[in-house]
Design an enzyme around this catalytic site. Structure first.
Site, short mmCIF file in Angstrom:
data_model
loop_
_atom_site.label_atom_id
_atom_site.label_comp_id
_atom_site.label_asym_id
_atom_site.label_seq_id
_atom_site.Cartn_x
_atom_site.Cartn_y
_atom_site.Cartn_z
N ALA A 76 -20.17 15.85 -8.95
CA ALA A 76 -19.76 15.43 -10.29
C ALA A 76 -19.29 16.63 -11.11
O ALA A 76 -19.77 17.75 -10.93
CB ALA A 76 -20.90 14.73 -10.99
N GLY A 121 -22.41 14.59 -5.27
CA GLY A 121 -21.44 13.51 -5.11
C GLY A 121 -20.41 13.80 -4.04
O GLY A 121 -19.86 12.87 -3.43
N GLU A 124 -22.02 12.72 -0.96
CA GLU A 124 -22.12 11.25 -1.00
C GLU A 124 -20.80 10.59 -0.61
O GLU A 124 -20.79 9.54 0.04
CB GLU A 124 -22.58 10.80 -2.38
CG GLU A 124 -24.05 11.12 -2.64
CD GLU A 124 -24.49 10.80 -4.05
OE1 GLU A 124 -25.46 10.04 -4.20
OE2 GLU A 124 -23.87 11.31 -5.00
N GLU A 144 -29.23 17.04 -6.66
CA GLU A 144 -29.24 16.46 -8.01
C GLU A 144 -30.54 16.66 -8.77
O GLU A 144 -30.52 16.85 -9.99
CB GLU A 144 -28.91 14.96 -7.93
CG GLU A 144 -27.45 14.64 -7.71
CD GLU A 144 -27.04 14.59 -6.26
OE1 GLU A 144 -25.95 14.09 -5.95
OE2 GLU A 144 -27.83 15.07 -5.40
#
Length: 270
Positions: A76, A121, A124, A144
């Site tokens: 992110a 992310g 992910e 995270e």
């Protein structure tokens, strides 16, 4: 495989079609100035690109790649996140989630080509793919909790499906990063290739996949995905439903005919 067409979605995402008939799509993360950090604009573009790919029956395999030399995706965009109010973050959440869901729900097989950093992310997005090809420069992880949040792009659900609940818990709770060799050993990535060859090898794998029946590929992916977590009896029912969806297809008729005639199939894709 040469590039036959290219389409840009917003500023940060590109879709390239490879091969004479464009059966292999390359979904390119193209925000090199920020190491492909996923901003709101990039998330929106990624979701739009995935929607277009999912609606295109000519795509038999998709390969997720990066234009940055030292990173697949660092997760992110925390600089953008830091500027958002709580209300803005709540409004942004569906847009961010749609990007990860878009990759996860692509109906055809998807291969990730990972080099350098694939964190948070970014990892992910790779986990949302069916197969992860990584080169020896890859560094992966879900850090995270070290910044006060949790993996929110599917990581808490996808990682344990790969490596088991206890291993996933250790990796998420410690926020540690894994270099390529350990990531391969633990099953966080599937294939390990020499530095700089992740994209080439992933596209080659995509080409091998795309040689097969598009109807069969999508049905097989559906059975694999829907059967996860079910008991064996329920899983076999999922498989049977997928089999019935292809058993009377044009692809099945062509595949059997081509086998008996000792020739390469010309898949109708229906």
């Amino acid at each position: 495989m040469g590039v036959t067409s290219e389409q840009r979605f917003g500023e940060f995402v590109v879709v390239r079609r490879h091969g004479d008939q464009g059966h292999v799509a390359e979904l390119v993360l193209d925000r090199p100035a920020a190491m492909n950090a996923v901003s709101t604009a990039m998330a929106r573009a990624l979701a739009e690109a995935c929607a277009a790919l999912g609606a295109d029956p000519g795509v038999r395999a998709t390969v997720l790649t990066s234009t940055h030399e030292r990173a697949f995706c660092v997760g992110a965009d925390l600089k953008e996140r830091n500027s958002l109010t709580d209300a803005e973050l709540v409004r942004q959440r569906p847009t961010a989630r749609a990007a990860y869901t878009g990759v996860l729900e692509l109906p055809m097989p998807v291969v990730a080509a990972v080099h350098g950093y694939a964190l948070g992310g970014g990892f992910e997005l790779a986990l949302a793919c069916d197969v992860i090809v990584a080169d020896r420069t890859a560094v992966v992880g879900l850090p995270e909790v070290s910044v006060g949040v949790i993996p929110g792009g599917g990581g808490t659900q996808l990682l344990p499906r790969r490596v088991g609940a206890a291993r996933a818990a250790e990796l998420v709770f410690t926020a540690r990063r894994l270099e390529a060799a350990e990531a391969r050993e633990l099953g966080l990535v599937d294939e390990l290739v020499e530095a700089g060859r992740d994209r080439e090898e992933a596209l080659a794998l995509g080409g091998r996949i795309a040689a097969n029946s598009p109807v069969g590929l999508r049905a097989a992916k559906r059975a694999l995905r829907l059967g996860q977590g079910l008991d064996l009896r329920a899983g076999l029912e999922v498989e049977d439903a997928a089999w019935r969806s292809v058993a009377f297809s044009g692809d099945r008729a062509e595949g059997v005919a081509a086998f008996n005639e000792k020739r390469k199939p010309d898949w109708p894709g229906e």
